[in-house]
Scaffold this motif. Structure first.
Motif, PDB file in Angstrom:
ATOM      1  N   SER A 351       1.021  -1.055  -0.369  1.00 56.94           N
ATOM      2  CA  SER A 351       0.089  -0.232  -0.276  1.00 56.94           C
ATOM      3  C   SER A 351       0.654   1.258  -0.277  1.00 56.94           C
ATOM      4  N   GLY A 352       2.089   0.960   0.511  1.00 56.13           N
ATOM      5  CA  GLY A 352       2.481   2.151   1.041  1.00 56.13           C
ATOM      6  C   GLY A 352       3.525   2.721  -0.512  1.00 56.13           C
ATOM      7  N   LEU A 353       3.900   1.572  -1.149  1.00 54.49           N
ATOM      8  CA  LEU A 353       4.633   1.667  -2.629  1.00 54.49           C
ATOM      9  C   LEU A 353       3.989   2.242  -3.484  1.00 54.49           C
ATOM     10  N   TYR A 354       2.043   1.737  -3.498  1.00 56.56           N
ATOM     11  CA  TYR A 354       1.518   2.627  -3.988  1.00 56.56           C
ATOM     12  C   TYR A 354       0.726   3.373  -4.068  1.00 56.56           C
ATOM     13  N   GLN A 355       1.099   4.177  -2.871  1.00 58.59           N
ATOM     14  CA  GLN A 355       0.603   5.355  -2.645  1.00 58.59           C
ATOM     15  C   GLN A 355       1.872   6.488  -2.857  1.00 58.59           C
ATOM     16  N   ARG A 356       3.333   6.227  -2.973  1.00 57.55           N
ATOM     17  CA  ARG A 356       4.044   6.120  -3.157  1.00 57.55           C
ATOM     18  C   ARG A 356       3.835   6.806  -5.038  1.00 57.55           C
ATOM     19  N   LEU A 357       3.525   6.132  -5.330  1.00 59.24           N
ATOM     20  CA  LEU A 357       4.204   6.388  -6.974  1.00 59.24           C
ATOM     21  C   LEU A 357       2.328   6.922  -7.834  1.00 59.24           C
ATOM     22  N   GLN A 358       2.084   7.093  -6.995  1.00 60.66           N
ATOM     23  CA  GLN A 358       0.609   7.529  -7.201  1.00 60.66           C
ATOM     24  C   GLN A 358       1.239   9.326  -7.348  1.00 60.66           C
ATOM     25  N   ARG A 359       1.039   9.515  -6.165  1.00 58.02           N
ATOM     26  CA  ARG A 359       1.833  10.571  -5.582  1.00 58.02           C
ATOM     27  C   ARG A 359       3.401  11.347  -7.061  1.00 58.02           C
ATOM     28  N   LEU A 360       4.055  10.347  -7.751  1.00 56.04           N
ATOM     29  CA  LEU A 360       5.198  11.246  -8.624  1.00 56.04           C
ATOM     30  C   LEU A 360       3.649  11.171  -9.411  1.00 56.04           C
ATOM     31  N   GLY A 361       3.457  10.548  -9.806  1.00 59.06           N
ATOM     32  CA  GLY A 361       2.142  10.102 -11.078  1.00 59.06           C
ATOM     33  C   GLY A 361       1.354  11.741 -10.920  1.00 59.06           C
ATOM     34  N   LEU A 362       0.763  11.846  -9.967  1.00 54.79           N
ATOM     35  CA  LEU A 362       0.217  13.190 -10.399  1.00 54.79           C
ATOM     36  C   LEU A 362       0.884  13.956  -9.722  1.00 54.79           C
ATOM     37  N   LEU A 363       2.617  14.016  -9.604  1.00 56.20           N
ATOM     38  CA  LEU A 363       2.951  15.432  -9.813  1.00 56.20           C
ATOM     39  C   LEU A 363       3.769  15.481 -11.291  1.00 56.20           C
ATOM     40  N   ALA A 364       3.903  14.011 -11.680  1.00 52.39           N
ATOM     41  CA  ALA A 364       4.868  14.050 -13.192  1.00 52.39           C
ATOM     42  C   ALA A 364       3.507  14.368 -14.694  1.00 52.39           C
ATOM     43  N   GLY A 365       1.954  14.892 -14.196  1.00 53.52           N
ATOM     44  CA  GLY A 365       0.777  13.733 -14.998  1.00 53.52           C
ATOM     45  C   GLY A 365       0.766  12.467 -15.815  1.00 53.52           C
ATOM     46  N   VAL A 366       1.762  11.679 -15.398  1.00 59.21           N
ATOM     47  CA  VAL A 366       1.413  10.639 -15.790  1.00 59.21           C
ATOM     48  C   VAL A 366       0.373   9.074 -14.120  1.00 59.21           C
ATOM     49  N   THR A 367       0.101   8.411 -15.284  1.00 57.11           N
ATOM     50  CA  THR A 367      -0.750   7.453 -14.181  1.00 57.11           C
ATOM     51  C   THR A 367      -0.241   6.419 -14.371  1.00 57.11           C
ATOM     52  N   VAL A 368      -0.206   5.848 -13.083  1.00 61.54           N
ATOM     53  CA  VAL A 368       0.808   5.394 -12.939  1.00 61.54           C
ATOM     54  C   VAL A 368       0.951   4.269 -11.827  1.00 61.54           C
ATOM     55  N   SER A 369       1.215   2.848 -11.445  1.00 61.75           N
ATOM     56  CA  SER A 369       1.223   1.952 -10.655  1.00 61.75           C
ATOM     57  C   SER A 369       2.100   0.902 -10.644  1.00 61.75           C
ATOM     58  N   PRO A 370       2.668  -0.281  -9.259  1.00 65.28           N
ATOM     59  CA  PRO A 370       3.467  -0.961  -9.973  1.00 65.28           C
ATOM     60  C   PRO A 370       3.406  -1.724 -11.044  1.00 65.28           C
ATOM     61  N   HIS A 371       1.920  -2.210 -11.121  1.00 61.56           N
ATOM     62  CA  HIS A 371       2.152  -2.977 -12.406  1.00 61.56           C
ATOM     63  C   HIS A 371       2.053  -2.402 -13.163  1.00 61.56           C
ATOM     64  N   ALA A 372       2.231  -1.007 -13.469  1.00 60.91           N
ATOM     65  CA  ALA A 372       1.934  -0.268 -15.184  1.00 60.91           C
ATOM     66  C   ALA A 372       3.715  -0.656 -15.449  1.00 60.91           C
ATOM     67  N   LEU A 373       4.416  -0.948 -13.892  1.00 58.90           N
ATOM     68  CA  LEU A 373       5.701  -0.177 -14.185  1.00 58.90           C
ATOM     69  C   LEU A 373       6.473  -1.762 -15.021  1.00 58.90           C
ATOM     70  N   ARG A 374       5.568  -2.430 -13.782  1.00 59.17           N
ATOM     71  CA  ARG A 374       5.538  -3.837 -14.632  1.00 59.17           C
ATOM     72  C   ARG A 374       5.265  -4.470 -16.166  1.00 59.17           C
ATOM     73  N   ARG A 375       4.234  -4.020 -16.506  1.00 57.37           N
ATOM     74  CA  ARG A 375       3.772  -4.273 -17.978  1.00 57.37           C
ATOM     75  C   ARG A 375       4.398  -2.819 -18.963  1.00 57.37           C
ATOM     76  N   ALA A 376       5.788  -2.396 -18.242  1.00 56.89           N
ATOM     77  CA  ALA A 376       6.373  -1.102 -19.383  1.00 56.89           C
ATOM     78  C   ALA A 376       7.226  -2.082 -19.492  1.00 56.89           C
TER      79      ALA A 376
END
Length: 422
Positions: A351-376
């Protein structure tokens, strides 16, 4: 089966009695059996031909003089939903009155349609009686379903449900879903399951599917403990959610990565992005890493708590290796020390990892999640021509089709690539 045996119809409003019936081996040539039902009396002759040769089930139905329409073994089996060999065995042993008929070197059996009708009534009546008895037994000995939660979770964790232990995340999620279900609906039944599924919007297929899977797992345990009717599984099969919209998969492309790294304020945040992007690890696998699992000199790390408790090793790219060394110099790095700590100094969870990425995504204007990076990780490397078998092994997929489904190559990328296919 039929000697002086009273048979009831499926609605128990008609009764039928078979008289003068004996096993086929004891009947004399020309013996007569009588079937009396509410709508009339039926008679049919039973002729014996000495020692019965091997049975054949391949003869079609025939008209027999003064007897009426007779059916073959195959036709009788089809009407009763039984195996033809079962019907033939019933005829041979006298459980089902029938007329033997030579068929080459073998013998088949001709069965009266009226007798078959009465047998069908009996089978249906017996089935209804078993259902009534089953429900009555449950009503007398039923315990609240919530009392079985603890034992069910233990069965999942120890492998008593399927022979293989469920992963900790699956057990935890199933328990949460069933707890919420029982708190709202009280017990597991076809009606309460239908109510719960209907309460979830059709677009939320994943949520519906998780609810169904969790309830089916719990129901199987309840059935084993005699706290739920065995017919439950069959009764709710039609309720299994079906996907009618394509799955929504968050994708991160090459253009999004610089934007994500640019908004990272700490080395830990950069490491989180690069670790998921360069190794394809799952969120839970990343959070489970210890410094002792990482060999900076050898350039690899080991995943000890992968899906299904599988262990695998993955390589570390030069860019990721550089950030790991920088990060190690700033944090405690004992062999058993977690790789990621949260702001309170405790091991970071999914949960903490997901929230950290969510915050970075909001700042960068990118929809991101741990699984999105795995797919990438899969998509980017597949587009570079890396073998799918290697990507499958790196991701820990048991089926290469799963790895292929992770590829999120966009249509425009395909068009641009095809321009150079001369």
């Amino acid at each position: 089966m039929f000697t002086n045996h009273e048979v009831g119809s499926s609605n128990l409003s008609e009764r039928a009695t078979f008289k003068n019936l004996k096993p086929a081996s004891e009947l004399d040539s020309g013996a007569v059996f009588v079937c009396e039902a509410g709508n009339g009396k039926y008679e049919a002759s039973h002729k014996t031909i000495g020692k019965t040769p091997p049975t054949s089930t391949k003869v079609q139905h025939a008209k027999v003089q003064n007897v009426g329409l007779f059916l073959s073994v195959k036709e009788a089996a089809s009407k009763l939903g039984k195996n033809p060999m079962t019907i033939a065995r019933w005829c041979e042993t006298g459980k089902l009155p029938a007329t033997p008929k030579p068929y080459g070197k073998k013998t088949t059996w001709l069965i009266s349609s009226k007798i078959l009708e009465m047998l069908s009534y009996q089978l249906k009546a017996d089935k209804e009686l078993r259902k009534v008895q089953e429900k009555e037994a449950l009503r007398q000995d039923r315990k609240p379903h919530a009392l079985f939660i603890f034992a069910w979770v233990k069965a999942m964790e120890t492998g008593l449900m399927t022979g293989k232990p469920f992963s900790p995340n699956t057990s935890k999620n199933y328990k949460r879903i069933v707890d919420e279900f029982l708190e709202k609906y009280g017990e597991v039944s076809p009606k309460t399951l239908q109510m719960a599924l209907m309460a979830i919007p059709p677009k939320q297929y994943a949520k519906k599917a998780r609810l169904y899977e969790a309830l089916i797992s719990f129901a199987k345990f309840l059935i084993r403990e005699n706290a739920l009717a065995p017919s439950f599984i069959e009764e709710v099969k039609h309720q299994k959610p079906q996907r009618h919209l394509p799955p929504k998969r968050t994708a991160v492309n090459n253009a999004d990565i610089p934007a994500l790294l640019k908004v990272c304020e700490t080395t830990q945040e950069r490491l989180i992005v690069l670790l998921l992007l360069n190794t394809g690890l799952r969120a839970s696998e990343s959070c489970s890493l210890r410094w002792g699992d990482i060999d900076l000199e050898g350039g690899w790390l080991i995943v000890r708590l992968g899906k299904g408790n599988k262990t695998r090793r993955v390589g570390i790219s030069s860019r990721l290796l550089e950030v790991l060394k920088e990060y190690k110099a700033k944090v405690p790095s004992g062999e058993h020390q977690p790789l990621f700590l949260n702001r309170k100094g405790k091991p970071m969870d999914r949960s903490g990892l997901y929230q950290r990425l969510q915050r970075l995504g909001l700042l960068a204007g990118v929809t991101v999640s741990p699984h999105a990076l795995r797919r990438a990780f899969v998509t980017i490397n597949a587009n570079k021509g890396r073998p799918l078998q290697m990507l499958q092994r790196a991701c820990g997929h048991s089926d290469i089709k799963t790895t292929m489904s992770y590829c999120q190559t966009k249509e425009q990328e395909v068009i641009e690539a095809m321009k150079g296919w001369d």
